[in-house]
Design a protein around this motif. Sequence first.
Motif, mmCIF file in Angstrom:
data_model
loop_
_atom_site.group_PDB
_atom_site.id
_atom_site.type_symbol
_atom_site.label_atom_id
_atom_site.label_comp_id
_atom_site.label_asym_id
_atom_site.label_seq_id
_atom_site.Cartn_x
_atom_site.Cartn_y
_atom_site.Cartn_z
ATOM 1 N N VAL A 81 -1.231 6.391 -11.468
ATOM 2 C CA VAL A 81 -1.736 5.276 -11.999
ATOM 3 C C VAL A 81 -0.620 4.779 -12.616
ATOM 4 N N ILE A 82 0.895 5.178 -13.581
ATOM 5 C CA ILE A 82 1.534 4.809 -13.483
ATOM 6 C C ILE A 82 2.686 3.904 -12.395
ATOM 7 N N ASP A 83 2.729 5.307 -11.155
ATOM 8 C CA ASP A 83 3.294 4.559 -9.997
ATOM 9 C C ASP A 83 2.772 3.148 -9.361
ATOM 10 N N ASP A 84 1.193 3.149 -9.210
ATOM 11 C CA ASP A 84 0.465 1.808 -8.624
ATOM 12 C C ASP A 84 0.278 1.099 -9.314
ATOM 13 N N ILE A 85 1.071 1.172 -10.748
ATOM 14 C CA ILE A 85 1.570 -0.077 -11.310
ATOM 15 C C ILE A 85 3.042 -0.610 -11.505
ATOM 16 N N ASP A 86 3.962 0.310 -11.159
ATOM 17 C CA ASP A 86 5.586 -0.168 -10.517
ATOM 18 C C ASP A 86 5.952 -0.390 -9.602
ATOM 19 N N TYR A 87 4.921 0.006 -8.499
ATOM 20 C CA TYR A 87 5.406 0.135 -6.800
ATOM 21 C C TYR A 87 4.503 -1.600 -6.858
ATOM 22 N N ASP A 88 3.671 -1.979 -7.742
ATOM 23 C CA ASP A 88 2.951 -3.141 -7.511
ATOM 24 C C ASP A 88 1.548 -3.245 -6.413
ATOM 25 N N ILE A 89 1.378 -1.353 -6.408
ATOM 26 C CA ILE A 89 0.201 -1.867 -5.144
ATOM 27 C C ILE A 89 -0.787 -2.329 -5.247
ATOM 28 N N THR A 90 -1.217 -3.157 -4.511
ATOM 29 C CA THR A 90 -2.515 -4.155 -4.510
ATOM 30 C C THR A 90 -3.960 -2.984 -4.055
ATOM 31 N N HIS A 91 -3.210 -2.475 -2.796
ATOM 32 C CA HIS A 91 -4.900 -1.479 -2.597
ATOM 33 C C HIS A 91 -4.520 -0.232 -2.346
ATOM 34 N N VAL A 92 -5.660 0.831 -3.055
ATOM 35 C CA VAL A 92 -5.234 2.051 -3.078
ATOM 36 C C VAL A 92 -6.667 2.613 -1.599
ATOM 37 N N ASP A 123 -15.960 -1.506 -3.578
ATOM 38 C CA ASP A 123 -14.603 -1.398 -2.714
ATOM 39 C C ASP A 123 -14.629 -1.364 -1.359
ATOM 40 N N HIS A 124 -13.346 -1.581 -0.234
ATOM 41 C CA HIS A 124 -13.624 -2.380 0.651
ATOM 42 C C HIS A 124 -14.206 -1.637 2.110
ATOM 43 N N MET A 182 -7.463 4.159 -16.889
ATOM 44 C CA MET A 182 -6.152 4.094 -17.144
ATOM 45 C C MET A 182 -5.316 2.844 -16.641
ATOM 46 N N PHE A 183 -5.284 2.300 -15.648
ATOM 47 C CA PHE A 183 -5.128 1.039 -15.614
ATOM 48 C C PHE A 183 -5.190 0.006 -16.635
ATOM 49 N N VAL A 184 -5.975 0.080 -16.945
ATOM 50 C CA VAL A 184 -6.703 -0.802 -18.314
ATOM 51 C C VAL A 184 -6.016 -0.655 -18.962
ATOM 52 N N ALA A 185 -5.746 0.782 -19.579
ATOM 53 C CA ALA A 185 -4.914 1.445 -20.773
ATOM 54 C C ALA A 185 -3.677 1.706 -21.090
ATOM 55 N N LEU A 186 -2.871 1.428 -19.513
ATOM 56 C CA LEU A 186 -1.173 0.957 -19.770
ATOM 57 C C LEU A 186 -1.633 -0.507 -19.601
ATOM 58 N N GLY A 187 -2.312 -1.444 -19.600
ATOM 59 C CA GLY A 187 -1.820 -3.158 -19.694
ATOM 60 C C GLY A 187 -1.413 -3.034 -18.552
ATOM 61 N N ALA A 188 -2.713 -2.741 -17.194
ATOM 62 C CA ALA A 188 -2.533 -3.159 -15.940
ATOM 63 C C ALA A 188 -3.377 -3.851 -15.893
ATOM 64 N N THR A 189 -3.641 -4.478 -14.299
ATOM 65 C CA THR A 189 -5.070 -4.917 -13.638
ATOM 66 C C THR A 189 -4.727 -3.563 -12.924
ATOM 67 N N PRO A 190 -5.945 -3.102 -12.211
ATOM 68 C CA PRO A 190 -6.712 -2.325 -11.199
ATOM 69 C C PRO A 190 -6.292 -2.919 -9.729
ATOM 70 N N PRO A 191 -6.081 -1.730 -9.168
ATOM 71 C CA PRO A 191 -6.040 -2.767 -7.907
ATOM 72 C C PRO A 191 -7.677 -3.168 -6.646
ATOM 73 N N GLU A 192 -7.278 -2.957 -5.617
ATOM 74 C CA GLU A 192 -8.709 -2.706 -4.951
ATOM 75 C C GLU A 192 -8.749 -1.653 -4.116
ATOM 76 N N PHE A 193 -10.080 -1.258 -4.494
ATOM 77 C CA PHE A 193 -9.790 0.444 -3.643
ATOM 78 C C PHE A 193 -10.450 -0.101 -1.922
ATOM 79 N N VAL A 194 -9.987 1.557 -1.900
ATOM 80 C CA VAL A 194 -10.728 1.492 -0.148
ATOM 81 C C VAL A 194 -10.816 2.845 -0.175
ATOM 82 N N HIS A 195 -11.977 3.352 -0.140
ATOM 83 C CA HIS A 195 -12.492 4.775 0.008
ATOM 84 C C HIS A 195 -13.028 5.551 1.543
ATOM 85 N N VAL A 206 0.895 -0.912 -0.223
ATOM 86 C CA VAL A 206 0.265 -0.597 0.080
ATOM 87 C C VAL A 206 0.827 1.295 -0.067
ATOM 88 N N ARG A 207 -0.005 2.473 -0.134
ATOM 89 C CA ARG A 207 1.052 3.107 -0.188
ATOM 90 C C ARG A 207 0.160 4.784 0.522
#
Length: 449
Positions: free
Chosen positions: A189-200, A157-158, A216-229, A5-6
């Motif tokens: 989004v690019i950071d969350d992909i590069d740092y392998d963030i599992t939960h935003v 959302d969690h 954006m995650f999908v457009a950059l070829g990644a699977t979106p992480p989980e989200f918690v607001h 997480v970040r």
Amino acid sequence: MTVKVRFAPSPTGYLHVGNARTALVTWLFARSKDGHFLLRIDDTDQERSKPEFEEDIESALIWLGAQWDEKANQKDRTARYEEGIEKLKTDGRLYACYETPEELSLKRKTQLSSGKPPIYDRSALELTDAQKKTYEGEGRKPHWRFKLEHEPIEWNDHIRGPVKFNGGDLSDPVVIRENGNPLYHLCSVIDDIDYDITHVIRGEDHVSNTAAHVQMFVALGATPPEFVHMSLISDAEGGKLSKRLGSMSLRDLRDEEEIEPMALASLLGRLGTSDPIEAHRDIQPLIDSFDFSKFSRGTPKFDPDELLRLNAKILHETPFEDVNVRLAQMGLENLDEEFWNAVRANLEKLTDIKDWWNVAKGPVEPVISDPDFIKEAAALLPETPWSPDTWSEWTAAVKDKTGRKGKELFMPLRQALTGMEHGPELANLLLLIGPDKTRERLQSHKEAA
Ligand code: GLU
């Protein structure tokens, strides 16, 4: 899968209570899952980002106990953002826009006044190459938007449960400024992909951003992480955090309000959850009990009085060895464990101890309203050396001689010894004041006369 997480603050101000709550909750979640906590400094805005704010965020997190495992700065990652931008441009997901802020604001006003939602109308997509050239000839530089697919966007959302948006109900987010700087959405989004963030994990003010980010995650070829607001906190009256409270930075709580870090952690770690808010001197119970399923969607109230109550409770249970360095820093070098144990139950903030130190060491202004009684009491003071039983021996003798009991007996003695109507247990305080000063204070009325 390792949880990663970040916490991603912008260093544009001091860390305040609202953001500190997000940081702590993110940290607690990481620790509860044996996960990894990244501190990501969102400093793409070079004008507003300041090194002193970055330092403040770091020292506040350390003070609070939310130490990071890894740190990254967005300003060091421009090369990666360029790559992402190139890919999205090649794939036709970014488009150049030439509207000035004034033109955009006019568009919004027109839409609102005709009852339409203020969604960007995509007119830049209609521009011909010749029109773009004309704009550029006029000195206009383009900003770039991410083209959202007009389709449903959903995530579980969690805290909020199933969330649904429609791409067509959102404005295409601006991701590159006129000066070429990439903006938060894309960088994040690019950071969350590069740092392998599992939960935003972030505030609910980001919910509609998340809808755009999912694409954006999908457009950059990644699977979106989980989200918690998380719902945002309000003040004790239920209003938006007022200026006074909203501007409550951790540095003020630490330096001005003298709050113990675990008092704040005890409050922020449980605020808005179904678990009770209790004073914890150790963070472990907050980690062990952590679960997003306990968070409510309601707006929790941040009550400074509750924080003070927790602060007092924590001090009352704090052993001497945990505070002696700080006491020495206050100039109370000879303050020993006996003194600490005698007065800690009367502290709301650590520096209150100075008042009790002064009461013990003097000078104090004794309050003697019944000089005869005090004279009699003085004559009955036990022989030295004194022991923890001296107070009860003394007051028993005074009671026998004068027939007084309860408040009638104790209050005049307290006032004569301390000049005050309340304070620590007199049995302890008497020993801290000691025989000489005790006699002196009991006789002060006579001297003054
Ligand atoms: N810098 C953003 C903020 O402080 C980060 C939000 C996020 O967690 O993505 O609001």
